[in-house]
Enzyme design. Structure first.
Site, PDB file in Angstrom:
ATOM      1  N   SER A 164       3.782  12.461  -6.999  1.00  0.00           N
ATOM      2  CA  SER A 164       3.677  11.682  -8.238  1.00  0.00           C
ATOM      3  C   SER A 164       3.938  12.589  -9.432  1.00  0.00           C
ATOM      4  O   SER A 164       3.735  13.810  -9.339  1.00  0.00           O
ATOM      5  CB  SER A 164       2.272  11.085  -8.371  1.00  0.00           C
ATOM      6  OG  SER A 164       2.118  10.462  -9.636  1.00  0.00           O
ATOM      7  N   TYR A 177      -7.054  11.608  -7.732  1.00  0.00           N
ATOM      8  CA  TYR A 177      -5.671  11.203  -7.399  1.00  0.00           C
ATOM      9  C   TYR A 177      -4.688  12.300  -7.774  1.00  0.00           C
ATOM     10  O   TYR A 177      -3.842  12.692  -6.961  1.00  0.00           O
ATOM     11  CB  TYR A 177      -5.323   9.897  -8.123  1.00  0.00           C
ATOM     12  CG  TYR A 177      -3.911   9.413  -7.868  1.00  0.00           C
ATOM     13  CD1 TYR A 177      -3.579   8.737  -6.690  1.00  0.00           C
ATOM     14  CD2 TYR A 177      -2.890   9.633  -8.801  1.00  0.00           C
ATOM     15  CE1 TYR A 177      -2.287   8.288  -6.460  1.00  0.00           C
ATOM     16  CE2 TYR A 177      -1.597   9.189  -8.573  1.00  0.00           C
ATOM     17  CZ  TYR A 177      -1.292   8.513  -7.398  1.00  0.00           C
ATOM     18  OH  TYR A 177      -0.012   8.082  -7.170  1.00  0.00           O
TER      19      TYR A 177
HETATM   20  N1  NAD Z   1       3.688   2.870  -8.273  1.00  0.00           N
HETATM   21  C1  NAD Z   1       3.639   3.971  -8.976  1.00  0.00           C
HETATM   22  O1  NAD Z   1       3.645   3.934 -10.212  1.00  0.00           O
HETATM   23  C2  NAD Z   1       3.589   5.301  -8.298  1.00  0.00           C
HETATM   24  C3  NAD Z   1       3.794   6.436  -9.083  1.00  0.00           C
HETATM   25  C4  NAD Z   1       3.754   7.688  -8.503  1.00  0.00           C
HETATM   26  C5  NAD Z   1       3.511   7.801  -7.151  1.00  0.00           C
HETATM   27  N2  NAD Z   1       3.301   6.693  -6.391  1.00  0.00           N
HETATM   28  C6  NAD Z   1       3.039   6.887  -4.973  1.00  0.00           C
HETATM   29  O2  NAD Z   1       4.011   6.179  -4.222  1.00  0.00           O
HETATM   30  C7  NAD Z   1       3.460   5.819  -2.966  1.00  0.00           C
HETATM   31  C8  NAD Z   1       3.699   4.334  -2.730  1.00  0.00           C
HETATM   32  O3  NAD Z   1       3.012   3.623  -3.732  1.00  0.00           O
HETATM   33  P1  NAD Z   1       3.388   2.133  -4.172  1.00  0.00           P
HETATM   34  O4  NAD Z   1       3.452   2.116  -5.628  1.00  0.00           O
HETATM   35  O5  NAD Z   1       4.522   1.646  -3.362  1.00  0.00           O
HETATM   36  O6  NAD Z   1       2.014   1.415  -3.782  1.00  0.00           O
HETATM   37  P2  NAD Z   1       1.718   0.151  -2.870  1.00  0.00           P
HETATM   38  O7  NAD Z   1       0.254  -0.052  -2.973  1.00  0.00           O
HETATM   39  O8  NAD Z   1       2.642  -0.939  -3.199  1.00  0.00           O
HETATM   40  O9  NAD Z   1       2.101   0.685  -1.395  1.00  0.00           O
HETATM   41  C9  NAD Z   1       1.300   1.630  -0.731  1.00  0.00           C
HETATM   42  C10 NAD Z   1       1.282   1.251   0.734  1.00  0.00           C
HETATM   43  O10 NAD Z   1       0.473   2.215   1.431  1.00  0.00           O
HETATM   44  C11 NAD Z   1      -0.299   1.507   2.373  1.00  0.00           C
HETATM   45  N3  NAD Z   1      -1.525   2.220   2.735  1.00  0.00           N
HETATM   46  C12 NAD Z   1      -2.616   2.416   1.950  1.00  0.00           C
HETATM   47  N4  NAD Z   1      -3.577   3.021   2.649  1.00  0.00           N
HETATM   48  C13 NAD Z   1      -3.099   3.208   3.897  1.00  0.00           C
HETATM   49  C14 NAD Z   1      -3.651   3.772   5.081  1.00  0.00           C
HETATM   50  N5  NAD Z   1      -4.898   4.238   5.122  1.00  0.00           N
HETATM   51  N6  NAD Z   1      -2.872   3.779   6.184  1.00  0.00           N
HETATM   52  C15 NAD Z   1      -1.618   3.287   6.157  1.00  0.00           C
HETATM   53  N7  NAD Z   1      -1.057   2.729   5.070  1.00  0.00           N
HETATM   54  C16 NAD Z   1      -1.792   2.704   3.955  1.00  0.00           C
HETATM   55  C17 NAD Z   1      -0.642   0.199   1.693  1.00  0.00           C
HETATM   56  O11 NAD Z   1      -1.025  -0.794   2.622  1.00  0.00           O
HETATM   57  C18 NAD Z   1       0.630  -0.134   0.971  1.00  0.00           C
HETATM   58  O12 NAD Z   1       1.495  -0.939   1.745  1.00  0.00           O
HETATM   59  C19 NAD Z   1       1.992   6.218  -3.007  1.00  0.00           C
HETATM   60  O13 NAD Z   1       1.811   7.454  -2.350  1.00  0.00           O
HETATM   61  C20 NAD Z   1       1.721   6.357  -4.487  1.00  0.00           C
HETATM   62  O14 NAD Z   1       0.663   7.256  -4.742  1.00  0.00           O
HETATM   63  C21 NAD Z   1       3.340   5.442  -6.942  1.00  0.00           C
END
Ligand code: NAD
Ligand code: NAG
Length: 275
Positions: A164, A177
Site C-alpha cells: 500500500s 495497517y
Molecule cells: N482499496 C484500496 O484503496 C487499497 C489501497 C492500498 C492497498 N490495498 C490493498 O489491496 C489488497 C486488496 O484490497 P481491496 O481494496 O481489493 O479490498 P477488498 O476488501 O475488496 O478485497 C480483499 C479480499 O481479501 C479477502 N480476504 C480478507 N481476509 C481474508 C482471509 N483471512 N483469507 C482469505 N481472504 C481474505 C476478502 O474476502 C476480499 O475478497 C489488500 O491487501 C489491501 O490492503 C487496497
C-alpha cells in the site's frame, strides 16, 4: 486485446473482490492458462469466475477456485496441496481493520490484522517460492533481438505482493495497517535479495496502491466516506484509482517486460506519496 504476456499458471489470493478480482481478469486477458483463485469469501470467487467466463475470451484460462482463510496454516497446506506448478503469484488478500489510534487498539485486533496482511501473506510467499524453484528457466517470450537476450531476461517465476502507499507514509488511526504494509515491503526486498539471483531467477516485487475504488474503501451504502474524500484529494490526480489500474501494474510486474525489476515497491497512487 493484450498479447500473451503471462502464459502459464497463476495464483491470486483475495481473488473474490476488488483488486484481486481485477487481477484475475487482467491475467486472463493477458494469456494465463491456469488460474488458481483463493479467498475467504467463496461467493466472491464464484463472481470472479463468472466475470472471466463472460469475457468470452478465445482461449480462457482453466480456473480452479479454492476458498479458505489465508490466516490458517491448515488451509495454506490444503491450498498448496492442490497446486503443482506455478509461474506467477499475486498476493492481494488483506484487511483494513478498525480506525483507531494505537492506545485504543486491542491485542486481538493487532493479531487478527497481522495474521492476514503479514503472516498470511508470508505463508503464501513461502509456498509460492517452493513451487517456483522447481520450474525451468523460461526465456522472455516477447520480442528480443537475439536468443541470448531472451535467455538473459528469462525467469523461473514472479511474485507480486499488494502492499500500500500506506506502507511508505503514515495515516491517522491506521498504525497497525500501515505497519503491516511496511512489513510486506520489507519482506519483498529481502526475499528479492535471496531469490532473484542465479540459479533461482524468481523476481519478487510489491505494488503500493493509492486509494482504489473497491469494497474496502466504500461504506455500507457503497458511498465514499467523508474521511476518505480528504485522502483522495491528497493525490495530485484528485481521483480514486480503479482496480484495473492496479491489476495492469501487477501483470506488468509478473511479465518479462519487467525483467530487471526486483525487490521494488511500485507506487500506483495518482501521486499520493509525492504530495
Ligand atoms: N482499496 C484500496 O484503496 C487499497 C489501497 C492500498 C492497498 N490495498 C490493498 O489491496 C489488497 C486488496 O484490497 P481491496 O481494496 O481489493 O479490498 P477488498 O476488501 O475488496 O478485497 C480483499 C479480499 O481479501 C479477502 N480476504 C480478507 N481476509 C481474508 C482471509 N483471512 N483469507 C482469505 N481472504 C481474505 C476478502 O474476502 C476480499 O475478497 C489488500 O491487501 C489491501 O490492503 C487496497
Ligand atoms: C462476498 O462476495 C459476494 C459476491 O461478490 C458479496 O456480495 C459479499 O458482500 C461478500 N461478502 C463479504 C463478507 O465480503
Amino acid at each position: 486485446m493484450a498479447h500473451k504476456r503471462v502464459e502459464g499458471a497463476a495464483l491470486v489470493t483475495g481473488a473474490g473482490s476488488g483488486i484481486g478480482h481485477a487481477v484475475c481478469v487482467a491475467l486472463s486477458v493477458s494469456g494465463v492458462n491456469t488460474l488458481y483463485t483463493t479467498d475467504i469469501n467463496a461467493s466472491g470467487l464464484e463472481a470472479t469466475e463468472t466475470a472471466i467466463l463472460n469475457l468470452k475470451l478465445p482461449s480462457p484460462p482453466t480456473i480452479k477456485s479454492i476458498p479458505g482463510d489465508i490466516a490458517s496454516p491448515e488451509f495454506i497446506t490444503e491450498l498448496f496441496s492442490q497446486i503443482s506448478f506455478l509461474d506467477y503469484a499475486i498476493n492481494c488478500a488483506g484487511v483494513l481493520g478498525e480506525n483507531k489510534p494505537t492506545a485504543e487498539v486491542s491485542l486481538g485486533e493487532f493479531d487478527r490484522l497481522n495474521s492476514i496482511n503479514y503472516r498470511g501473506l508470508w505463508m503464501c510467499v513461502k509456498e509460492e517460492l517452493k513451487l517456483m524453484l522447481k520450474n525451468d528457466l523460461r526465456p522472455y517470450p516477447s520480442f528480443t533481438l537475439s536468443e541470448q537476450e531472451a535467455r538473459i531476461r528469462g525467469q523461473r517465476g514472479s511474485i507480486v505482493n499488494i502492499a500500500s502507499q500506506l506502507g511508505i507514509v503514515g495515516k491517522t488511526q491506521a498504525s497497525i495497517y500501515t505497519a503491516s504494509k511496511a512489513a510486506v515491503l520489507s519482506m519483498t526486498r529481502s526475499d528479492a535479495i535471496d531469490y532473484s539471483k542465479p540459479p533461482h531467477h524468481i523476481r519478487i516485487n510489491s505494488v503500493c496502491p493509492g486509494i482504489i475504488a473497491t469494497p474496502m474503501t466504500s461504506d455500507e451504502n457503497g458511498e465514499v466516506s467523508e474521511r476518505l474524500k480528504n485522502a483522495i484529494n491528497i493525490a495530485p490526480m484528485e481521483r480514486m484509482g480503479l482496480p484495473s489500474e492496479i491489476a495492469d501494474t501487477a501483470v506488468f510486474l509478473c511479465s518479462g517486460e519487467s525483467s530487471f525489476i526486483t525487490g521494488h515497491g511500485l507506487v500506483a497512487d495518482g501521486g499520493y506519496v509525492i504530495n
